[in-house]
Write a protein that holds these residues in place. Structure first.
Motif, PDB file in Angstrom:
ATOM      1  N   ASP A 250     -22.107 -53.353 -61.989  1.00 30.88           N
ATOM      2  CA  ASP A 250     -20.856 -52.706 -63.475  1.00 30.88           C
ATOM      3  C   ASP A 250     -20.041 -51.133 -63.404  1.00 30.88           C
TER       4      ASP A 250
ATOM      5  N   ASN B 294     -18.926 -50.484 -65.726  1.00 31.31           N
ATOM      6  CA  ASN B 294     -18.811 -48.940 -66.627  1.00 31.31           C
ATOM      7  C   ASN B 294     -20.433 -47.785 -66.769  1.00 31.31           C
ATOM      8  N   LEU B 295     -21.589 -48.481 -65.973  1.00 31.40           N
ATOM      9  CA  LEU B 295     -22.326 -47.284 -65.133  1.00 31.40           C
ATOM     10  C   LEU B 295     -21.515 -46.720 -64.517  1.00 31.40           C
TER      11      LEU B 295
ATOM     12  N   SER C 268     -23.362 -38.786 -55.775  1.00 29.42           N
ATOM     13  CA  SER C 268     -24.391 -38.766 -56.119  1.00 29.42           C
ATOM     14  C   SER C 268     -23.930 -40.672 -56.603  1.00 29.42           C
TER      15      SER C 268
ATOM     16  N   LYS D  51     -26.878 -42.811 -56.738  1.00 29.98           N
ATOM     17  CA  LYS D  51     -27.849 -43.406 -57.647  1.00 29.98           C
ATOM     18  C   LYS D  51     -27.634 -44.037 -58.657  1.00 29.98           C
ATOM     19  N   ILE D  52     -25.696 -44.911 -57.807  1.00 24.92           N
ATOM     20  CA  ILE D  52     -25.537 -45.485 -58.694  1.00 24.92           C
ATOM     21  C   ILE D  52     -24.454 -47.271 -58.433  1.00 24.92           C
TER      22      ILE D  52
ATOM     23  N   PRO E 298     -28.145 -48.936 -55.459  1.00 22.71           N
ATOM     24  CA  PRO E 298     -29.524 -49.145 -56.366  1.00 22.71           C
ATOM     25  C   PRO E 298     -28.688 -50.922 -57.232  1.00 22.71           C
ATOM     26  N   GLY E 299     -27.239 -50.382 -57.479  1.00 23.39           N
ATOM     27  CA  GLY E 299     -26.580 -52.019 -57.982  1.00 23.39           C
ATOM     28  C   GLY E 299     -26.288 -52.347 -57.133  1.00 23.39           C
TER      29      GLY E 299
ATOM     30  N   ARG F 142     -38.274 -53.821 -59.363  1.00 21.13           N
ATOM     31  CA  ARG F 142     -39.236 -53.615 -59.538  1.00 21.13           C
ATOM     32  C   ARG F 142     -38.252 -53.623 -61.478  1.00 21.13           C
ATOM     33  N   TRP F 143     -37.299 -53.042 -61.618  1.00 22.74           N
ATOM     34  CA  TRP F 143     -36.654 -52.675 -62.703  1.00 22.74           C
ATOM     35  C   TRP F 143     -35.929 -53.963 -63.273  1.00 22.74           C
ATOM     36  N   ARG F 144     -36.073 -55.364 -62.836  1.00 28.64           N
ATOM     37  CA  ARG F 144     -35.105 -55.981 -63.617  1.00 28.64           C
ATOM     38  C   ARG F 144     -36.003 -56.804 -64.496  1.00 28.64           C
TER      39      ARG F 144
END
Lengths: 255, 263
Positions: B161, B163-164, B177, B181-182, B185-186, B261-263
């Motif tokens: 994304d 936007n992230l 970073s 971090k974005i 994982p994305g 797990r976050w999904r």
């Protein structure tokens, strides 16, 4: 710290989106930007925060940001922009981790902003577990964590249903009364603008130009006691917007 | 209410398959049972297709003589080496293609040109380069897993994304970073589903490479059994491959569950 936007113009390819925008954002005030869709108000906000460069004109900051400020110009996005793989607390600590504050200090700030936005019970919740309103609260907490000099809010309540919007607007007002933050608040919702804006800037349809600047002199905390005055202002703004919105609608239909 | 009132007909439902336990094992047992019965009753000639019990006997033989571990460990070693290095290189190159315009302009056409080549066709070339030993087999698997990994990784990076990322920039996060971090994982869901594909390709290439020149390994064992018309051993070898494939997919499933797990 004040912000001054001077003579900004921009175009995407052959499409001129903004023309000669001059605007001053005074510290401690909320300036609302309203205008029909596609008038370039979100683009202008991206210029103000340095996420995009205008073709001409510039944005200057006058004075230094207050001490302890980690990110002077801080956005709150319409779609919240939370990392789905991080918890509420993790999303807030994300923006603190690059500042070399140390684990304990980061934790302290996170706890503090979670408490200030009444989110302490949700610190370990993932975004998918939160409602839209709670997600935006987390995003507000994240913005507060970096002690911004100016909040840049891009339709922060537009993705929420109307009840949640009212609740969150009240929260934002409370927050302003406590912290007196500076903000540039983009919206297409006139009720929001007359409730929270010290000054409302009406942009015309594309190419966006400033059509009128309306100063609202009733203090924010007293606004609800003067419903007629607010309604008059709202109607005045609507009259200004109406022609522009109509014309903008027709323009889109021509494309 | 008047006489002509009737309930509105129900038109929804369906199109939502849900998991039904036990059905899978039952189908499995049924097929094996029919097969065994067919063999015992003389409907299926043991030369054409051995009974499951015979294949099981061949497998037991392998365990007794200790050759099972010899074959399986040889195969596993090649598979793990080839896949790990192929996937690692693939992730690095895929990230480069996903993040830098220049790298993308160079990498994408090369990948497009080399990906469709059946890597087993290159094995003779690898044998000339690396010799008949382990290196040529590992290189085949490495090559075969590298390309699909590159494609899934840069596709995954593209789909993060924007936007992230813009949010990260607006808070003044550093480049590393943002990537760590974005973007990482994305892109993880796409990377992991790429791993599933590359693992299957790796098993196929493993067997093919072992059939061309290897003393030990599941592929070599199957080839030898075929040459001796020992169909019970052949079926036992094929069953080992199936178990290997199931194990790999189970392990990847566990990793997916833990990482996503976050999904």
């Amino acid at each position: 710290m004040d912000l001054h936007i001077s003579d900004i113009s921009h175009s995407y390819g052959a499409t001129e989106v903004l023309r000669g925008i001059d605007l001053h954002i005074t510290a401690g005030q909320i300036v609302c930007l309203i205008g029909p869709s596609g008038c370039g108000k979100s683009t202008l906000l991206r210029f103000v925060g340095g996420l995009e460069r205008p073709r001409s004109g510039r944005v200057v900051q006058i004075g230094e940001p207050p001490a302890g400020c980690l990110n002077p110009l801080t956005y709150i996005f319409q779609d919240f922009a939370l990392l789905p793989w991080r918890t509420a607390a993790g999303n807030i600590s994300l923006v603190l981790e690059d500042h070399g504050l140390g684990r304990a200090a980061v934790r302290e700030i996170v706890d503090d902003v979670l408490a200030r936005t009444k989110l302490t019970d949700f610190r370990d919740a993932l975004p998918r577990q939160l409602s839209g309103g709670m997600k935006q609260r987390v995003a507000i907490a994240r913005a507060l964590a970096v002690r911004p000099a100016c909040l840049l809010m891009d339709e922060p309540l537009s993705a929420l249903d109307s009840q949640t919007r009212d609740l969150l607007l009240d929260d934002l007002l409370d927050l302003w009364l406590r912290e007196r933050f500076t903000a540039c608040y983009v919206t297409h919702n006139l009720e929001e603008a007359v409730r929270i804006g010290h000054r409302v800037v009406v942009l015309s349809r594309r190419p966006g130009q400033i059509r009128e600047v309306v100063d609202l002199d009733i203090p924010l905390e007293d606004r609800l006691d003067h419903p007629e005055a607010l309604e008059t202002r709202r109607r005045h703004l609507w009259e200004l917007m109406r022609e522009e919105a109509l014309a903008a609608d027709k323009e889109l239909a021509d494309v | 209410m008047s006489d002509d009132a009737k309930p509105v007909p129900y038109r929804g439902g369906g199109f939502a398959p849900r998991p039904v336990g036990l059905v899978g094992p039952i189908v499995f047992a049924l097929v094996l049972g029919l097969w065994e019965a067919g063999s015992r009753l003389g409907w299926i000639s043991p030369i054409i297709l051995p009974a499951p019990s015979q294949a099981l006997g061949a497998l037991a033989d392998l365990v007794e003589t200790g050759r099972l571990w010899l074959h399986v460990s040889a195969s596993l070693q090649r598979l793990v080496q080839g896949w790990v290095f192929g996937a690692l290189l693939g992730v690095l190159v895929g990230f480069a293609a996903g993040l830098f315009s220049l790298a993308r302009a160079g990498i994408v056409p090369v990948v497009a040109a080399l990906f469709p080549i059946p890597k087993i066709a290159l094995l003779p070339l690898f044998i000339i380069w690396f010799g008949i030993g382990e290196e040529s087999k590992v290189a085949t698997i490495l090559f075969g897993t590298f390309f699909p990994t590159v494609i899934s990784v840069y596709g995954g990076v593209d789909n993060v994304d924007r936007n992230l990322i813009r949010m990260g920039q607006s808070f003044g996060l550093g480049w590393f970073s943002i990537v760590r971090k974005i973007v990482l994982p994305g892109a993880m869901p796409a990377i992991l589903s790429g791993f599933r594909i590359s693992a299957s390709i790796a098993i196929i290439l493993l067997v093919a490479a072992e059939m061309i020149g290897a003393e030990y390994g599941i592929g070599a064992y199957i080839l030898l059994a075929g040459n001796l018309m020992a169909t019970d051993q052949l079926v036992a070898g094929v069953a080992m491959l199936s178990i290997l494939g199931l194990t790999v997919s189970w392990v990847l499933g566990r990793i997916e569950k833990a990482v996503l797990r976050w999904r």
